[in-house]
Scaffold this motif. Structure first.
Motif, PDB file in Angstrom:
ATOM      1  N   UNK A 214       0.846  -1.193   0.000  1.00 24.93           N
ATOM      2  CA  UNK A 214       0.000   0.000   0.000  1.00 24.93           C
ATOM      3  C   UNK A 214       0.881   1.242   0.000  1.00 24.93           C
ATOM      4  N   UNK A 215       0.625   2.124  -0.944  1.00 28.18           N
ATOM      5  CA  UNK A 215       1.303   3.416  -0.958  1.00 28.18           C
ATOM      6  C   UNK A 215       0.490   4.448  -0.197  1.00 28.18           C
ATOM      7  N   UNK A 216      -0.841   4.334  -0.316  1.00 26.04           N
ATOM      8  CA  UNK A 216      -1.745   5.253   0.383  1.00 26.04           C
ATOM      9  C   UNK A 216      -3.078   4.575   0.602  1.00 26.04           C
ATOM     10  N   UNK A 217      -3.576   4.661   1.826  1.00 25.95           N
ATOM     11  CA  UNK A 217      -4.907   4.151   2.158  1.00 25.95           C
ATOM     12  C   UNK A 217      -5.748   5.344   2.589  1.00 25.95           C
ATOM     13  N   UNK A 218      -6.785   5.640   1.825  1.00 20.85           N
ATOM     14  CA  UNK A 218      -7.662   6.758   2.154  1.00 20.85           C
ATOM     15  C   UNK A 218      -9.024   6.287   2.630  1.00 20.85           C
ATOM     16  N   UNK A 219      -9.945   7.235   2.793  1.00 14.90           N
ATOM     17  CA  UNK A 219     -11.293   6.895   3.262  1.00 14.90           C
ATOM     18  C   UNK A 219     -12.113   6.152   2.212  1.00 14.90           C
ATOM     19  N   UNK A 220     -11.926   6.520   0.924  1.00 17.45           N
ATOM     20  CA  UNK A 220     -12.748   5.944  -0.137  1.00 17.45           C
ATOM     21  C   UNK A 220     -11.945   5.190  -1.191  1.00 17.45           C
ATOM     22  N   UNK A 221     -10.628   5.190  -1.044  1.00 19.02           N
ATOM     23  CA  UNK A 221      -9.806   4.506  -2.035  1.00 19.02           C
ATOM     24  C   UNK A 221      -8.358   4.415  -1.591  1.00 19.02           C
ATOM     25  N   UNK A 222      -7.575   3.719  -2.397  1.00 17.85           N
ATOM     26  CA  UNK A 222      -6.165   3.534  -2.061  1.00 17.85           C
ATOM     27  C   UNK A 222      -5.335   3.440  -3.329  1.00 17.85           C
ATOM     28  N   UNK A 223      -4.028   3.556  -3.147  1.00 19.20           N
ATOM     29  CA  UNK A 223      -3.063   3.386  -4.228  1.00 19.20           C
ATOM     30  C   UNK A 223      -2.100   2.285  -3.812  1.00 19.20           C
ATOM     31  N   UNK A 224      -1.887   1.349  -4.718  1.00 21.24           N
ATOM     32  CA  UNK A 224      -1.052   0.190  -4.438  1.00 21.24           C
ATOM     33  C   UNK A 224       0.069   0.098  -5.471  1.00 21.24           C
ATOM     34  N   UNK A 225       1.219  -0.452  -5.047  1.00 19.38           N
ATOM     35  CA  UNK A 225       2.325  -0.774  -5.960  1.00 19.38           C
ATOM     36  C   UNK A 225       2.506  -2.286  -5.946  1.00 19.38           C
ATOM     37  N   UNK A 226       2.616  -2.870  -7.142  1.00 25.81           N
ATOM     38  CA  UNK A 226       2.732  -4.311  -7.268  1.00 25.81           C
ATOM     39  C   UNK A 226       3.975  -4.679  -8.088  1.00 25.81           C
ATOM     40  N   UNK A 227       4.548  -5.847  -7.786  1.00 21.03           N
ATOM     41  CA  UNK A 227       5.689  -6.386  -8.524  1.00 21.03           C
ATOM     42  C   UNK A 227       5.456  -7.850  -8.838  1.00 21.03           C
ATOM     43  N   UNK A 228       5.969  -8.283 -10.001  1.00 22.22           N
ATOM     44  CA  UNK A 228       5.919  -9.696 -10.357  1.00 22.22           C
ATOM     45  C   UNK A 228       7.339 -10.168 -10.683  1.00 22.22           C
ATOM     46  N   UNK A 229       7.704 -11.294 -10.069  1.00 26.03           N
ATOM     47  CA  UNK A 229       9.001 -11.914 -10.336  1.00 26.03           C
ATOM     48  C   UNK A 229       8.777 -13.325 -10.867  1.00 26.03           C
ATOM     49  N   UNK A 230       9.816 -13.855 -11.520  1.00 25.47           N
ATOM     50  CA  UNK A 230       9.743 -15.233 -11.984  1.00 25.47           C
ATOM     51  C   UNK A 230      10.445 -16.154 -10.988  1.00 25.47           C
ATOM     52  N   UNK A 231      10.597 -17.418 -11.369  1.00 25.06           N
ATOM     53  CA  UNK A 231      11.201 -18.408 -10.477  1.00 25.06           C
ATOM     54  C   UNK A 231      12.675 -18.126 -10.185  1.00 25.06           C
ATOM     55  N   UNK A 232      13.292 -17.258 -10.955  1.00 24.79           N
ATOM     56  CA  UNK A 232      14.686 -16.874 -10.709  1.00 24.79           C
ATOM     57  C   UNK A 232      14.776 -15.533  -9.990  1.00 24.79           C
ATOM     58  N   UNK A 233      13.645 -15.073  -9.469  1.00 30.69           N
ATOM     59  CA  UNK A 233      13.527 -13.813  -8.734  1.00 30.69           C
ATOM     60  C   UNK A 233      13.877 -12.595  -9.591  1.00 30.69           C
TER      61      UNK A 233
END
Length: 165
Positions: free
Chosen positions: A134-153
């Motif tokens: 979570x980057x920001x959690x507000x009253x009516x919404x939020x902003x998230x950052x996501x990452x995807x890695x493979x089996x070799x990280x």
């Protein structure tokens, strides 16, 4: 407890305090029972206290047949899904016994408003794991950052998304 709350949490005994680990496990079960997740063999899980989206490479997830790489839509779906479930968990972390039902109603309404995915490397690997913060959690919404890695990280893709609730 009303039906919308039970859909996400089952019959939890809240006691004096919301047990976040039990709630997160119920969220994972709800996602994992989704026909879409089952069809694509995607799963939500908790590893070392962190929520993760996981999928093993399978022929029906390949987007580029010549290079045998994961379809960009599968990547975006995993990133969006893990962002949403982590947003739900963050809402529940703030819940108390008194407002649990109200928070559960917010969780039931979580919806993606906007997502931007950056594909950094071809989706090669035996499996892929997506995580979110979570980057920001507000009253009516939020902003998230996501990452995807493979089996070799190796970092395959990253995303930022806004969710309403």
């Amino acid at each position: 407890m009303n039906d919308a709350v039970k859909k996400w949490t089952g019959e939890l005994n809240l006691g004096e305090k919301v047990e976040i680990n039990a709630v997160v496990e119920k969220l994972c079960q709800a996602f994992n029972s989704s026909p879409f997740f089952q069809h694509n063999a995607m799963q939500m899980r908790v590893v070392d206290g962190q929520l993760q989206a996981y999928v093993a490479m399978q022929p029906h997830l390949i987007g580029n047949m010549q290079y045998q790489i994961l379809h960009g839509g599968s990547t975006a779906t995993m990133l969006d899904s893990v962002g949403g479930i982590v947003a739900m968990a963050e809402l529940y972390k703030r819940a108390t016994k008194e407002n649990f039902e109200q928070v559960s109603m917010q969780v039931a309404r979580v919806a993606t408003l906007d997502i931007r995915v950056d594909y950094l490397k071809p989706g090669r690997g035996q499996y892929f794991i997506a995580t979110a913060e979570a980057l920001r959690m507000g009253r009516k919404g939020c902003t998230m950052r996501m990452n995807m890695v493979n089996d070799q990280d190796k970092l395959i893709a990253t995303a930022i998304a806004s969710y309403a609730y």
